[in-house]
Design a protein around this motif. Sequence first.
Motif, PDB file in Angstrom:
ATOM      1  N   PHE A   1       0.943  -1.158  -0.044  1.00 17.60           N
ATOM      2  CA  PHE A   1      -0.102  -0.107  -0.057  1.00 17.60           C
ATOM      3  C   PHE A   1       0.813   1.128  -0.054  1.00 17.60           C
ATOM      4  CE2 PHE A   1      -1.999   3.161   2.331  1.00 17.60           C
ATOM      5  CZ  PHE A   1      -3.166   3.584   1.706  1.00 17.60           C
TER       6      PHE A   1
ATOM      7  N   HIS B   1      -9.844  -3.639   1.293  1.00 21.55           N
ATOM      8  CA  HIS B   1     -10.188  -4.997   0.577  1.00 21.55           C
ATOM      9  C   HIS B   1      -9.315  -5.955   1.036  1.00 21.55           C
ATOM     10  CE1 HIS B   1     -11.893  -7.760  -2.409  1.00 21.55           C
ATOM     11  NE2 HIS B   1     -10.591  -7.778  -2.662  1.00 21.55           N
TER      12      HIS B   1
ATOM     13  N   LYS C   1      -8.673  -0.180  -1.461  1.00 23.64           N
ATOM     14  CA  LYS C   1      -7.846  -1.305  -2.004  1.00 23.64           C
ATOM     15  C   LYS C   1      -7.077  -1.695  -0.696  1.00 23.64           C
ATOM     16  CE  LYS C   1      -6.770   0.174  -6.633  1.00 23.64           C
ATOM     17  NZ  LYS C   1      -5.979   0.501  -7.726  1.00 23.64           N
TER      18      LYS C   1
ATOM     19  N   HIS D   1      -6.387   5.375  -2.442  1.00 27.54           N
ATOM     20  CA  HIS D   1      -6.324   4.156  -2.381  1.00 27.54           C
ATOM     21  C   HIS D   1      -6.542   3.315  -1.212  1.00 27.54           C
ATOM     22  CE1 HIS D   1      -3.860   4.695  -6.003  1.00 27.54           C
ATOM     23  NE2 HIS D   1      -3.171   5.841  -5.510  1.00 27.54           N
TER      24      HIS D   1
END
Length: 376
Positions: free
Chosen positions: A104, A159, A156, A153
Amino acid sequence: MQCSYFDAGVCRSCSLMGTEYTSQVLDKQSQCRALLAAYPGLHWLDPVTSVEQDFRNKAKMVVGGSVGSPTLGILDSEKNGVDLRQCGVLQPGLRDALPTIADFIALARIEPYDVTARRGELKYVLLTEALSGEIMIRFVLRSREAISRIHKHLPKLQHALPQARVISANLQPEHKAIIEGEQEIMLTPTSTLTMRTGDIDLQLGAKSFFQTNTAVAEQLYAQARQWSAEVNPRTVWDLYCGVGGFALHLADGQRTVKGIEVSPEAIESARASAQDAGLTNIRFVAADATRFVLDSKPADEPDLIVVNPPRRGVGQELSQWLETSSVTTVIYSSCNATTLATDLEAMPSFSPVRGRVLDMFPQTRHYETMLLLERR
């Protein structure tokens, strides 16, 4: 326990790594007894031990390396990043989360902070894992520069890590050893992590302190509850209460409990925990512990006081107040037996009658000591 990072000489944070665990505990017990040898009437209970690895519910990872290849761990003597994402003392859920977090960082293009050059953005990633497996993630940044990209972001990350219940950014603009800054930016609707401890759910805010070893913390609170039940006080004060661990475990329908903590955020967390538990005979106050007792009225003094101070101990002023107060019982939980011994010298009217070493920090020389003190 063996550690490849320790064996390779890249991390020596766990100074007792490789030492047989039984010997670690015996040495800690011996050191604590020697520091408190002036009290021959002190009865020592068996020490509380821990698992040797996978016990840390917190990870304080320094971020180094580059945007595309960040390291999560520590800095070496040259201030270069050393990756420790497979650290064996961390709970497995924390280790499992670290590769995703590194991905990330690269995705959101958050530049690791370069200590030598004093440039970059991301200084630390701070993680806490509850027994439920839910995780709190905090990104410690130099400025707001990366916030918009983190927001962009974030879905994401959520998730990939659905167990990440609380995510925030802490701003620490200053170039100094203090890890956190004053401003916390919440990135998720939920701002607290529920840490189940015994039969109590503690609500942890982003800046809330909680013991590093959940299993040993449960036994710490259980011991305090047992000693309190034996004394059966009508009123209890929990000084340096943090998020209310001791206060909440000692509260019941038959006694009044008050928790004192200087951190307003910790007090908010404690109040939320009390409300969730349906406890109505407990009150939390945001105040300096020493100032609070010095300003109190003699008529308000409780039967029992719990103190769980930082490593410096309770200090001369609070020790002297306890010495001259009407308090009959003190439960003293200490992470530094040296300052504990100093504080006891300033309270000669109290005798330590029972003590216990709790190995909160395996593989290191640190440990927790709990004493039951009774007025002579």
